[in-house]
Design a protein around this motif. Structure first.
Motif, PDB file in Angstrom:
ATOM      1  N   PHE A  58       9.836   8.906   5.946  1.00  0.00           N
ATOM      2  CA  PHE A  58       9.212   8.526   4.669  1.00  0.00           C
ATOM      3  C   PHE A  58       7.797   9.069   4.506  1.00  0.00           C
ATOM      4  N   GLY A  83       4.903   3.405   8.507  1.00  0.00           N
ATOM      5  CA  GLY A  83       4.698   2.464   7.398  1.00  0.00           C
ATOM      6  C   GLY A  83       4.289   3.143   6.102  1.00  0.00           C
ATOM      7  N   ALA A  84       5.040   4.164   5.716  1.00  0.00           N
ATOM      8  CA  ALA A  84       4.747   4.896   4.479  1.00  0.00           C
ATOM      9  C   ALA A  84       5.750   4.571   3.375  1.00  0.00           C
ATOM     10  N   ALA A  85       6.798   3.830   3.709  1.00  0.00           N
ATOM     11  CA  ALA A  85       7.905   3.624   2.763  1.00  0.00           C
ATOM     12  C   ALA A  85       7.607   2.516   1.764  1.00  0.00           C
ATOM     13  N   THR A  86       8.123   2.699   0.557  1.00  0.00           N
ATOM     14  CA  THR A  86       8.196   1.608  -0.409  1.00  0.00           C
ATOM     15  C   THR A  86       9.676   1.327  -0.641  1.00  0.00           C
ATOM     16  N   PRO A  87       9.999   0.121  -1.117  1.00  0.00           N
ATOM     17  CA  PRO A  87      11.413  -0.209  -1.304  1.00  0.00           C
ATOM     18  C   PRO A  87      12.116   0.714  -2.294  1.00  0.00           C
ATOM     19  N   ASP A 140      11.557   3.935  -2.594  1.00  0.00           N
ATOM     20  CA  ASP A 140      11.852   5.149  -1.845  1.00  0.00           C
ATOM     21  C   ASP A 140      12.982   4.903  -0.841  1.00  0.00           C
TER      22      ASP A 140
END
Lengths: 299, 299
Positions: free
Chosen positions: B144, B179-183, B185
């Protein structure tokens, strides 16, 4: 078209109310000014409740008197009875947020009212507020669970919403005061409130007590909610879980939303800077993830 | 019918690998035994990588030699090249998880490989693993976002997934290592991987570095993913954000899922107890919300 999500900053009220630190009026005003500089345009700036019950908000009249009214910010005052409403009007609140309570046991201990009594009090106070020309919003506290008795019946939440709509409330928040909500339940309760109070706008108020705060924000935004409460630094805690984190952190919510392509109008770097300033003012670390990890991609 | 979500416990590997503390082999085995007592049936118990690059996993052969094989737990060994695979087979790993990398810069620094080279290495190693009769899974790390170069092209992730499927991988995890993801994405990348690798089962691996960990779990579960990585206590951190939290915490994931009516087979009280034991063993607090706030309703 970028979808806009509005953040209501609740740090100066819900955040500070439950923090062990005691900020002076000047420090609170500096906090508010820093939030405004970060782009905040709507904020809970104080609470007009019993100074005995909530000593940290006893200075709310002084805070409201000290606000810079040349700024475009809408300052919200919280109230839960007629005395509070009158004091909030006198303080020239731009908006009054009335607190309903969905849990019987929590209501008794927190404001000496049952859910029905809190709704009746709203019906009693609403004309005062509306006649003063002040926008009226309400929050249903412990809408997802009561710390004393556990689950809160969705029918109680729906009934309170219906009565709030009849009382003239323009916007209604479901408050997860103690961090009991899951995103699945968020969806269910939003659906129920929309069914029973179709004319009110919805706002959501989440605490990150059990780590699901941003999951609940995501569920709410996906369900079409456009207004989210958050506190800078994630301050707030919960008197029923002393070691737990507080409101969802403004900077964490903003990061997640902006990274996903939403627009919040807030300046992430300034929010993080304000969270760090707050750590100094409070004398302890704050809970937000962004204040520790920084943004991604980096600034 | 209750839907079942399986948690893969990664604390003994991804958690301890990035923790400042140094646990002894006996402490690691006690951690593993406590997790088994809490109901964990599948766990990353070690990593067969260069002891120079990851000194905290140098004792993985000793940990695997000390495992109680009378328990039903499937112990996963992590590997990223042929040497590691051979060592993992020798250690009698129940399953091998091969690490692919989606970020060029991260790949070069973390394992000296480009994304394509990591996929070619998997194609080279897979026959060895499959001929030994060992189930093969893979994780696409930094799927991500790359800490050095920012966003990671979704096409790279899709291409790696396709090659993993061709190599015989049965289950594939998308790893949000930093910890780069959003839901949002999460949903997009799951869709893409399903399109390009329709025959592999999906697992998701999230870090809570920016507070969106449980939001991402929720998005994945809603997208139909049934297997989630998590670490007891939320240990793990990230070498690129020293003050940041680690993997999503097993007890937080379990609380959210079980409260929403899913079944995980894990014992929440024992997980919280293990997180508290871990704080003593590591000599510092852990990041999970449940270890501070407790369950709701209180167990």
């Amino acid at each position: 078209m970028t979808r806009r999500i509005d953040i209501v900053e609740v740090g100066p009220r819900d955040g500070l109310q439950n923090d062990p630190a005691n900020l002076s009026v000047d420090q609170k005003l500096e906090f508010i000014a820093r939030l405004e500089a970060a782009g905040v345009r709507r904020m809970e700036s104080g609470s007009f409740v019993s100074p005995k019950a909530v000593p940290k908000m006893a200075d709310s009249p002084a805070v409201f008197a000290g606000l810079d009214r040349t700024k475009p910010t809408r300052h919200i005052a919280l109230a839960l009875n007629e005395t509070g409403v009158r004091r909030a009007i006198e303080a020239k609140a731009d908006e009054i947020n009335f607190v309903l309570v969905a849990g019987e046991a929590f209501g008794r201990r927190n404001q000496g009212m049952s859910p029905q009594e809190s709704a009746d009090m709203l019906s009693h106070c609403a004309p005062l507020i509306l006649e003063a020309g002040i926008p009226l919003s309400a929050t249903i506290s412990v809408a997802f669970g009561d710390p004393y008795t556990g689950d809160v019946d969705i029918a109680v939440v729906g009934g309170l919403a219906a009565q709030a709509q009849r009382a003239g409330v323009a916007e209604l928040a479901l408050g997860d005061t103690i961090g009991a909500a899951t995103p699945w339940d968020v969806r269910k309760r939003i659906d129920r409130v929309r069914m029973e109070a179709p004319d009110v706008f919805l706002r959501m108020h989440f605490h990150d007590t059990r780590g699901a705060g941003l999951a609940n924000v995501f569920a709410a935004v996906e369900a079409g909610v456009d207004v989210i409460d958050a506190s800078c630094g994630g301050i707030g805690g919960c008197p029923f879980a002393p070691a737990a984190t507080g409101n969802v952190a403004t900077e964490d919510v903003v990061w997640m939303l902006e990274r996903a392509g939403f627009e919040t109008g807030l300046d992430l770097a300034r929010l993080i800077e304000t969270a760090k300033w707050l750590e100094g003012a409070l004398g302890h670390p704050v809970a937000s993830a962004l204040s520790r990890a920084g943004a991604f991609p980096a600034g």
